[in-house]
Design an enzyme around this catalytic site. Structure first.
Site, PDB file in Angstrom:
ATOM      1  N   CYS A 111       0.821  -1.227   0.000  1.00  0.00           N
ATOM      2  CA  CYS A 111       0.000   0.000   0.000  1.00  0.00           C
ATOM      3  C   CYS A 111       0.849   1.269   0.000  1.00  0.00           C
ATOM      4  CB  CYS A 111      -0.927   0.011   1.207  1.00  0.00           C
ATOM      5  SG  CYS A 111      -2.013  -1.411   1.208  1.00  0.00           S
ATOM      6  N   HIS A 144      -3.968   6.995   1.071  1.00  0.00           N
ATOM      7  CA  HIS A 144      -4.162   5.659   0.499  1.00  0.00           C
ATOM      8  C   HIS A 144      -5.572   5.210   0.867  1.00  0.00           C
ATOM      9  CE1 HIS A 144      -4.126   1.461  -0.148  1.00  0.00           C
ATOM     10  NE2 HIS A 144      -4.015   1.152   1.131  1.00  0.00           N
ATOM     11  N   ASN A 189     -10.061  -0.919  -2.188  1.00  0.00           N
ATOM     12  CA  ASN A 189      -8.636  -0.671  -1.899  1.00  0.00           C
ATOM     13  C   ASN A 189      -7.818  -1.271  -3.050  1.00  0.00           C
ATOM     14  OD1 ASN A 189      -6.004  -0.796  -0.961  1.00  0.00           O
ATOM     15  ND2 ASN A 189      -6.557  -1.438   1.104  1.00  0.00           N
TER      16      ASN A 189
END
Ligand code: UT7
Length: 335
Positions: free
Chosen positions: A115, A262, A292
């Site tokens: 991430c 993020h 995500n």
């Protein structure tokens, strides 16, 4: 010394939209649970018949970024590619992008920081630009999660969250002092590596071992996330690394014009927004539509924010990420 600026952004998302209600066909879950806990309404999952891969999506996002920078493929000096889902175990995906885009034999580097991968990749690119080694670097984040998720009730804690997509920027040399990428801040804490991980197949758990054991309860080849543990660390580290970026530049939260977090969980972004006293228009979120997308989430969000005219010259833009590793990172721009 030179500075770096983002000269172009682009993104690419597969057409196939999977809503929360579509997931009810695959597992015991509900639209209400997913929305309440994550903020996600739908995500994109590659239609396997489309032939799309992490690299093909990354190449499409990259083409869009090069075009928006007003450059040609030949103007790119180097590729940095962030992904946790490369097309192949090896080689990394950067070389595939180099090939798809028909670039000359420029270097291609893969970044494995999940991430935080895109912010780490930006930081590496920034060092090459500052030293004068390269002028235009393609920095890409792309992920194909859908093929590797356990789309059953057992895997629902992870599989409802992740989506596919790609985003890219061109980081270019600038000679304007005080503008562009002002600082990056990188951290890791490997003690928690297993809390968000995919254990095998890998050199720690080879394919022949998985086949030999033939254990129906083996979930080692699916992503694992200790959700609440990750959540608790995320909110702390996001805050720390944003403050670190502000402090390094003598700024305060009142100076932030746009925060691009993020896209891990809308609740995390909302917590950070409140903590830093930001208005809705100062935090860009698109997790509702894409879930995500790991290393792709920040460049997709940035590309959409720029496309929608939400970032103006002179704005202070902060990007922050946290994820598997654990790794976390931030980047602060004067646009
Ligand atoms: O991008 C990298 C960084 N990632 C993150 O920062 C993610 C951080 N973590 C999270 O976002 C949240 O922890 C999750 C969204 C993953 C999970 O939300 P939660 O509020 O922490 O839920 P939980 O894991 O504690 O599960 C609560 C309940 C459990 O049932 P019981 O044991 O209370 O009966 C789960 O089995 O919800 C159940 N559950 C679900 N129910 C319906 C878990 N997944 C689902 C689901 N649908 N998809």
């Amino acid at each position: 010394m030179y500075t770096s600026r983002i000269s172009g952004c682009g993104h690419f998302l597969p057409d196939n939209i999977v809503t929360n209600n579509d997931l009810i066909e695959l597992m015991e879950t509900s639209d209400a649970w997913i929305q309440e806990r994550t903020g996600i309404n739908e995500r994109r999952w590659i239609d396997p018949a489309s032939g799309e891969t992490t690299s093909t999506m990354g190449a499409k996002a990259a083409r869009n970024a090069i075009k928006s920078a007003g450059l040609r493929v030949d103007d790119i000096d180097f590729i940095i590619f962030a992904t946790l889902s490369p097309d192949m175990y090896f080689p990394g995906g950067g070389v595939r992008i180099q090939d798809i885009l028909g670039m000359t034999t420029i270097g291609a580097l893969d970044v494995r920081n999940q991430c935080s991968g895109f912010v780490y990749a930006l930081s590496v690119a920034d060092q090459f630009i500052k030293t004068g080694m390269y002028k235009n670097i393609l920095v890409i984040g792309s992920e194909n999660h859908s093929g590797g998720l356990e789309k059953t009730t057992r895997g629902r804690g992870v599989s409802v969250i992740f989506g596919d997509g790609a985003g890219a920027v061109v980081l270019s040399r600038s000679e304007v002092e005080g503008c562009g990428l002002l600082s990056t801040h990188l951290h890791s804490e490997g003690a928690h590596a297993e809390q968000l991980s995919l254990a095998g197949p890998s050199t720690g758990r080879w394919v022949d071992q998985i086949i030999r054991e033939n254990d129906p309860n083996d979930t080692s080849y699916y992503p694992y996330m200790n959700g609440q543990f990750v959540f608790k660390h995320a909110v702390v580290r996001f805050s720390e690394v944003i403050n670190e970026a502000l402090d390094a530049n003598g700024l305060s939260s009142a100076d932030i014009d746009m925060l691009i977090p993020h896209q891990a969980n809308l609740r995390i972004a909302q917590f950070i927004q409140k903590k830093f006293g930001l208005e809705d228009h100062q935090v860009f979120n698109n997790i509702m539509r894409y879930g995500n997308t790991t290393a792709a989430s920040i460049p997709i969000a940035l590309s959409e924010a720029v496309e929608q005219g939400l970032i103006k010259p002179g704005d202070v833009v902060v990007m922050a990420a946290f994820g598997s590793g654990f790794t976390w990172a931030s980047a602060l721009f004067r646009w």
